[in-house]
Design an enzyme around this catalytic site. Sequence first.
Site, PDB file in Angstrom:
ATOM      1  N   GLY A  38       0.789  -1.234   0.000  1.00  0.00           N
ATOM      2  CA  GLY A  38       0.000   0.000   0.000  1.00  0.00           C
ATOM      3  C   GLY A  38       0.819   1.282   0.000  1.00  0.00           C
ATOM      4  N   THR A  40       3.156   4.628   0.706  1.00  0.00           N
ATOM      5  CA  THR A  40       2.959   5.817   1.540  1.00  0.00           C
ATOM      6  C   THR A  40       1.472   6.005   1.819  1.00  0.00           C
ATOM      7  N   SER A 145       7.814   8.370  -3.034  1.00  0.00           N
ATOM      8  CA  SER A 145       8.521   9.550  -2.540  1.00  0.00           C
ATOM      9  C   SER A 145       8.708   9.468  -1.039  1.00  0.00           C
ATOM     10  N   LEU A 186      -1.429  21.616   6.566  1.00  0.00           N
ATOM     11  CA  LEU A 186      -2.763  22.076   6.950  1.00  0.00           C
ATOM     12  C   LEU A 186      -3.650  20.919   7.409  1.00  0.00           C
ATOM     13  N   GLY A 272       7.162  19.563   1.400  1.00  0.00           N
ATOM     14  CA  GLY A 272       7.115  18.850   0.125  1.00  0.00           C
ATOM     15  C   GLY A 272       7.684  17.440   0.248  1.00  0.00           C
ATOM     16  N   LEU A 321      -0.036  12.666  -6.152  1.00  0.00           N
ATOM     17  CA  LEU A 321      -1.336  12.282  -5.618  1.00  0.00           C
ATOM     18  C   LEU A 321      -1.596  10.813  -5.887  1.00  0.00           C
ATOM     19  N   ALA A 322      -2.304  10.167  -4.962  1.00  0.00           N
ATOM     20  CA  ALA A 322      -2.570   8.740  -5.083  1.00  0.00           C
ATOM     21  C   ALA A 322      -3.359   8.413  -6.351  1.00  0.00           C
ATOM     22  N   HIS A 446     -32.514  18.508  -3.821  1.00  0.00           N
ATOM     23  CA  HIS A 446     -32.623  19.537  -2.786  1.00  0.00           C
ATOM     24  C   HIS A 446     -33.050  18.897  -1.477  1.00  0.00           C
TER      25      HIS A 446
HETATM   26  P1  FAD Z   1       4.219   5.288  -2.702  1.00  0.00           P
HETATM   27  O1  FAD Z   1       2.855   5.245  -2.172  1.00  0.00           O
HETATM   28  O2  FAD Z   1       5.204   6.175  -2.036  1.00  0.00           O
HETATM   29  O3  FAD Z   1       4.757   3.790  -2.685  1.00  0.00           O
HETATM   30  C1  FAD Z   1       6.050   3.449  -3.031  1.00  0.00           C
HETATM   31  C2  FAD Z   1       6.391   2.095  -2.437  1.00  0.00           C
HETATM   32  O4  FAD Z   1       7.604   1.631  -3.010  1.00  0.00           O
HETATM   33  C3  FAD Z   1       6.622   2.123  -0.919  1.00  0.00           C
HETATM   34  O5  FAD Z   1       5.830   1.139  -0.304  1.00  0.00           O
HETATM   35  C4  FAD Z   1       8.112   1.807  -0.760  1.00  0.00           C
HETATM   36  O6  FAD Z   1       8.400   1.040   0.408  1.00  0.00           O
HETATM   37  C5  FAD Z   1       8.369   0.971  -2.013  1.00  0.00           C
HETATM   38  N1  FAD Z   1       9.762   0.964  -2.466  1.00  0.00           N
HETATM   39  C6  FAD Z   1      10.576   2.029  -2.687  1.00  0.00           C
HETATM   40  N2  FAD Z   1      11.773   1.625  -3.189  1.00  0.00           N
HETATM   41  C7  FAD Z   1      11.710   0.269  -3.276  1.00  0.00           C
HETATM   42  C8  FAD Z   1      12.600  -0.722  -3.747  1.00  0.00           C
HETATM   43  N3  FAD Z   1      13.807  -0.405  -4.239  1.00  0.00           N
HETATM   44  N4  FAD Z   1      12.221  -2.016  -3.680  1.00  0.00           N
HETATM   45  C9  FAD Z   1      10.994  -2.352  -3.194  1.00  0.00           C
HETATM   46  N5  FAD Z   1      10.106  -1.459  -2.763  1.00  0.00           N
HETATM   47  C10 FAD Z   1      10.448  -0.164  -2.821  1.00  0.00           C
HETATM   48  N6  FAD Z   1      -2.551  11.714  -1.942  1.00  0.00           N
HETATM   49  C11 FAD Z   1      -3.843  11.793  -2.283  1.00  0.00           C
HETATM   50  O7  FAD Z   1      -4.184  11.664  -3.463  1.00  0.00           O
HETATM   51  N7  FAD Z   1      -4.807  12.016  -1.336  1.00  0.00           N
HETATM   52  C12 FAD Z   1      -4.506  12.171  -0.034  1.00  0.00           C
HETATM   53  O8  FAD Z   1      -5.400  12.376   0.792  1.00  0.00           O
HETATM   54  C13 FAD Z   1      -3.145  12.106   0.349  1.00  0.00           C
HETATM   55  N8  FAD Z   1      -2.794  12.247   1.642  1.00  0.00           N
HETATM   56  C14 FAD Z   1      -1.474  12.147   1.991  1.00  0.00           C
HETATM   57  C15 FAD Z   1      -1.139  12.334   3.332  1.00  0.00           C
HETATM   58  C16 FAD Z   1       0.178  12.243   3.732  1.00  0.00           C
HETATM   59  C17 FAD Z   1       0.537  12.438   5.183  1.00  0.00           C
HETATM   60  C18 FAD Z   1       1.185  11.936   2.770  1.00  0.00           C
HETATM   61  C19 FAD Z   1       2.619  11.792   3.187  1.00  0.00           C
HETATM   62  C20 FAD Z   1       0.860  11.760   1.438  1.00  0.00           C
HETATM   63  C21 FAD Z   1      -0.483  11.884   1.038  1.00  0.00           C
HETATM   64  N9  FAD Z   1      -0.862  11.747  -0.293  1.00  0.00           N
HETATM   65  C22 FAD Z   1      -2.174  11.862  -0.650  1.00  0.00           C
HETATM   66  C23 FAD Z   1       0.125  11.473  -1.363  1.00  0.00           C
HETATM   67  C24 FAD Z   1       0.111   9.980  -1.713  1.00  0.00           C
HETATM   68  O9  FAD Z   1       0.376   9.218  -0.564  1.00  0.00           O
HETATM   69  C25 FAD Z   1       1.145   9.697  -2.783  1.00  0.00           C
HETATM   70  O10 FAD Z   1       0.941  10.543  -3.895  1.00  0.00           O
HETATM   71  C26 FAD Z   1       1.047   8.251  -3.263  1.00  0.00           C
HETATM   72  O11 FAD Z   1       1.228   7.360  -2.189  1.00  0.00           O
HETATM   73  C27 FAD Z   1       2.085   7.963  -4.356  1.00  0.00           C
HETATM   74  O12 FAD Z   1       1.957   6.641  -4.751  1.00  0.00           O
HETATM   75  P2  FAD Z   1       3.160   5.829  -5.381  1.00  0.00           P
HETATM   76  O13 FAD Z   1       2.604   4.485  -5.735  1.00  0.00           O
HETATM   77  O14 FAD Z   1       3.805   6.620  -6.446  1.00  0.00           O
HETATM   78  O15 FAD Z   1       4.269   5.680  -4.239  1.00  0.00           O
HETATM   79  P1  NAI Z   2       3.391  21.063  -0.471  1.00  0.00           P
HETATM   80  O1  NAI Z   2       4.235  21.249  -1.648  1.00  0.00           O
HETATM   81  O2  NAI Z   2       1.921  20.925  -0.621  1.00  0.00           O
HETATM   82  O3  NAI Z   2       3.626  22.284   0.552  1.00  0.00           O
HETATM   83  C1  NAI Z   2       4.887  22.636   1.052  1.00  0.00           C
HETATM   84  C2  NAI Z   2       4.852  24.076   1.501  1.00  0.00           C
HETATM   85  O4  NAI Z   2       6.046  24.344   2.224  1.00  0.00           O
HETATM   86  C3  NAI Z   2       4.794  25.063   0.343  1.00  0.00           C
HETATM   87  O5  NAI Z   2       3.717  25.947   0.545  1.00  0.00           O
HETATM   88  C4  NAI Z   2       6.150  25.769   0.412  1.00  0.00           C
HETATM   89  O6  NAI Z   2       6.094  27.109  -0.002  1.00  0.00           O
HETATM   90  C5  NAI Z   2       6.494  25.641   1.895  1.00  0.00           C
HETATM   91  N1  NAI Z   2       7.935  25.739   2.204  1.00  0.00           N
HETATM   92  C6  NAI Z   2       8.957  25.158   1.554  1.00  0.00           C
HETATM   93  N2  NAI Z   2      10.136  25.463   2.147  1.00  0.00           N
HETATM   94  C7  NAI Z   2       9.853  26.264   3.211  1.00  0.00           C
HETATM   95  C8  NAI Z   2      10.636  26.919   4.217  1.00  0.00           C
HETATM   96  N3  NAI Z   2      11.967  26.806   4.279  1.00  0.00           N
HETATM   97  N4  NAI Z   2      10.006  27.673   5.155  1.00  0.00           N
HETATM   98  C9  NAI Z   2       8.650  27.791   5.117  1.00  0.00           C
HETATM   99  N5  NAI Z   2       7.868  27.194   4.191  1.00  0.00           N
HETATM  100  C10 NAI Z   2       8.450  26.441   3.256  1.00  0.00           C
HETATM  101  O7  NAI Z   2       4.017  19.805   0.295  1.00  0.00           O
HETATM  102  P2  NAI Z   2       3.477  18.905   1.498  1.00  0.00           P
HETATM  103  O8  NAI Z   2       2.397  19.611   2.238  1.00  0.00           O
HETATM  104  O9  NAI Z   2       4.680  18.480   2.238  1.00  0.00           O
HETATM  105  O10 NAI Z   2       2.852  17.667   0.743  1.00  0.00           O
HETATM  106  C11 NAI Z   2       3.666  16.831  -0.080  1.00  0.00           C
HETATM  107  C12 NAI Z   2       2.866  16.159  -1.147  1.00  0.00           C
HETATM  108  O11 NAI Z   2       1.968  15.221  -0.594  1.00  0.00           O
HETATM  109  C13 NAI Z   2       2.070  17.152  -1.948  1.00  0.00           C
HETATM  110  O12 NAI Z   2       2.594  17.161  -3.252  1.00  0.00           O
HETATM  111  C14 NAI Z   2       0.683  16.648  -1.953  1.00  0.00           C
HETATM  112  O13 NAI Z   2       0.230  16.495  -3.264  1.00  0.00           O
HETATM  113  C15 NAI Z   2       0.735  15.276  -1.268  1.00  0.00           C
HETATM  114  N6  NAI Z   2      -0.368  15.243  -0.306  1.00  0.00           N
HETATM  115  C16 NAI Z   2      -1.645  15.255  -0.782  1.00  0.00           C
HETATM  116  C17 NAI Z   2      -2.710  15.294   0.081  1.00  0.00           C
HETATM  117  C18 NAI Z   2      -4.074  15.355  -0.481  1.00  0.00           C
HETATM  118  O14 NAI Z   2      -4.252  15.076  -1.661  1.00  0.00           O
HETATM  119  N7  NAI Z   2      -5.085  15.679   0.305  1.00  0.00           N
HETATM  120  C19 NAI Z   2      -2.537  15.293   1.531  1.00  0.00           C
HETATM  121  C20 NAI Z   2      -1.146  15.319   1.918  1.00  0.00           C
HETATM  122  C21 NAI Z   2      -0.129  15.268   1.011  1.00  0.00           C
END
Ligand code: FAD
Ligand code: NAI
Length: 468
Positions: A38, A40, A145, A186, A272, A321-322, A446
Site C-alpha cells: 500500500g 505511503t 517519494s 494544513l 514537500g 497524488l494517489a 434539494h
Molecule cells: P508510494 O505510495 O510512495 O509507494 C512506493 C512504495 O515503493 C513504498 O511502499 C516503498 O516502500 C516501495 N519501495 C521504494 N523503493 C523500493 C525498492 N527499491 N524495492 C521495493 N520497494 C520499494 N494523496 C492523495 O491523493 N490524497 C490524499 O489524501 C493524500 N494524503 C497524503 C497524506 C500524507 C501524510 C502523505 C505523506 C501523502 C499523502 N498523499 C495523498 C500522497 C500519496 O500518498 C502519494 O501521492 C502516493 O502514495 C504515491 O503513490 P506511489 O505508488 O507513487 O508511491
Molecule cells: P506542499 O508542496 O503541498 O507544501 C509545502 C509548503 O512548504 C509550500 O507551501 C512551500 O512554499 C512551503 N515551504 C517550503 N520550504 C519552506 C521553508 N523553508 N520555510 C517555510 N515554508 C516552506 O508539500 P506537502 O504539504 O509536504 O505535501 C507533499 C505532497 O503530498 C504534496 O505534493 C501533496 O500532493 C501530497 N499530499 C496530498 C494530500 C491530499 O491530496 N489531500 C494530503 C497530503 C499530502
Amino acid sequence: MQYDVVVIGSGPGGYVSAIRCAQLGLKTLVIEKYKTFGGTCLNVGCIPSKALLDSSEHYHNAAHSFATHGINVKDLKVDMPQMIARKDDVVAQNTAGIQYLFKKNKVDSLEGVGSFVDKNTILVTKADGKTETISTKNVIIATGSKPTALPFLPIDKKRIITSTEALNIKEVPKTMVVIGGGVIGLELGSVYARLGTKVSVVEYLPSIIATMDASLGKELQRVLKKSLGMEFYMNHKVTGATAKGKTVTVNAENAKGEAVSLEADYCIVAVGRTAYTEGLGLEKIGITLEERGKKIPVNAHLETSVKGVYAIGDVVAGAMLAHKAEDEGIFVAETIAGQKPHINYNLIPGVVYTWPEVASVGKTEEELKASGIAFKAGSFPFKASGRAKASMDTDGFVKVLADAKTDEILGVHMIGPRVADMIAEAVVAMEFRASAEDIARICHAHPTFTEALKEAALAATDNRAIHI
Ligand code: FAD
Ligand code: NAI
C-alpha cells in the site's frame, strides 16, 4: 522465474498497476521492501491522515457545535492512544485488502528491496540479506517519494518530525509549529488544532495551498484562523530548528529580514516530498534523474529512456497524488498489453481534507489570466445554501470558470462542506466538455451541498443564480 512484468513498489501506483497487468493476462510480480503493501498512501499517508482527520473532527464538533444542536456532552475528553489505535486498525484493514486483491488476481509478491542488475533482471534483497534474482520482460518503477528534508534543519523524529511521526503522537501537544502551509501541514495541523493544540504555520510564500486558485487559500486561512485558532506566519523563511528536551525552537526570517523565533512541543516539517530512487541501481541501466526534483524522466507513454522500463506515480513528474499514481499504473499496464490508453492530466482533481474541505479541477483564475484566455466566473457562497445552514457549515463557496465565448467549463474551485466528494461532478462534466449552462440545467437534489455547484454554474452562465 520469468515474469512479463515486475512492479517495484506497492503504493497506489504499483499495486493498481499490478492488478491491471494481471487482469490483462500478464504474469506479474510486485516487489515491496516494506512489510505491508500500500506504500505511503495506505501506511503513512492518505488513509491514516484521513482516519485522524475524521476522529478529530468528531471531537471538535462535540466540543464546539453539539450544544448548539441541543446535545450536551459531559466530561468530553480525548483518548489519544485509542484514536491512534483506531487509525492503525483502519490502516491494517486497508493493507490486508491489497494482500487479498493480489491473491484474487494471482499477482505474485516478494518482500525486499528491488534493484536493477540489467533491464530484464531484478535483484531482490531481503531483510535477512538473502537475495533472489528475477527475470522479466518489463519493469514498472513505482517507488514513490519520501518527505523532503531541509539541509539546515535535521529531523530527529522525536520533536522535529515529518508527517510519518505526526501520525503517531500519543498525547495532545500544547503547542506545535508546522513548517509549510501546503496540504500536509494544513491537514495534520488541523488534526491537532481540533484536539486543542495551539498550531502555528510558518510559510515561505504569501499564501497557503499556493498552487491552487488563490481565492481558496485566502478563504481557508480565514476559516482555520477563526474556527481553530491557527496562527499563520506568512512570507516567513525558516532558517533552522533545534530541539532541547521537550521544546523545539524554530527560527525564521520575516519579509523584512527580521529574525523570528517560535517555541513549541513539536515541529512538523512539511515542505514537500522528494522522489525516492535510492537503492534501485538506476545507473546500472543508464537512467539519469532530472536535475530538478530528482524525478525519473519518462516519455508520453511513461517509458524511461530504457525500452521496457516504465515509471509511474510520485517518482515521475506531475502531481504527487494517489489517484494520479493509480491512473498512471493503469495506463502503463494497458500500454504494455498493447492498448492505447489516455490520461487527461488537466483533469486530475486536487483535494485538501481540512474543514472546510478544498477541492479543485482544471485551470485556476491565475492560470487563465496568465495565458490570456477570456473567461467568465460565477461563484456561490455556502452561506446561501439551505443544506449548509441546516448543518451549520456556511463557510466557503463554489467558483465556476467558463470560456467567455463557448461557455465550456475551464476550472471549478470549491471550499466548503463535503466538496472533496462534490468535485467529482465537475470532473465528469469537464471530461465530457460540458458548458456551465449544462450543469446549470441539470437537476440537483434539494437540499444538498451540490446545489452550490449548480448555482455557481448559473452565475457563470449569465449571472442567473437564483439564491443570491
Ligand atoms: P508510494 O505510495 O510512495 O509507494 C512506493 C512504495 O515503493 C513504498 O511502499 C516503498 O516502500 C516501495 N519501495 C521504494 N523503493 C523500493 C525498492 N527499491 N524495492 C521495493 N520497494 C520499494 N494523496 C492523495 O491523493 N490524497 C490524499 O489524501 C493524500 N494524503 C497524503 C497524506 C500524507 C501524510 C502523505 C505523506 C501523502 C499523502 N498523499 C495523498 C500522497 C500519496 O500518498 C502519494 O501521492 C502516493 O502514495 C504515491 O503513490 P506511489 O505508488 O507513487 O508511491
Ligand atoms: P506542499 O508542496 O503541498 O507544501 C509545502 C509548503 O512548504 C509550500 O507551501 C512551500 O512554499 C512551503 N515551504 C517550503 N520550504 C519552506 C521553508 N523553508 N520555510 C517555510 N515554508 C516552506 O508539500 P506537502 O504539504 O509536504 O505535501 C507533499 C505532497 O503530498 C504534496 O505534493 C501533496 O500532493 C501530497 N499530499 C496530498 C494530500 C491530499 O491530496 N489531500 C494530503 C497530503 C499530502
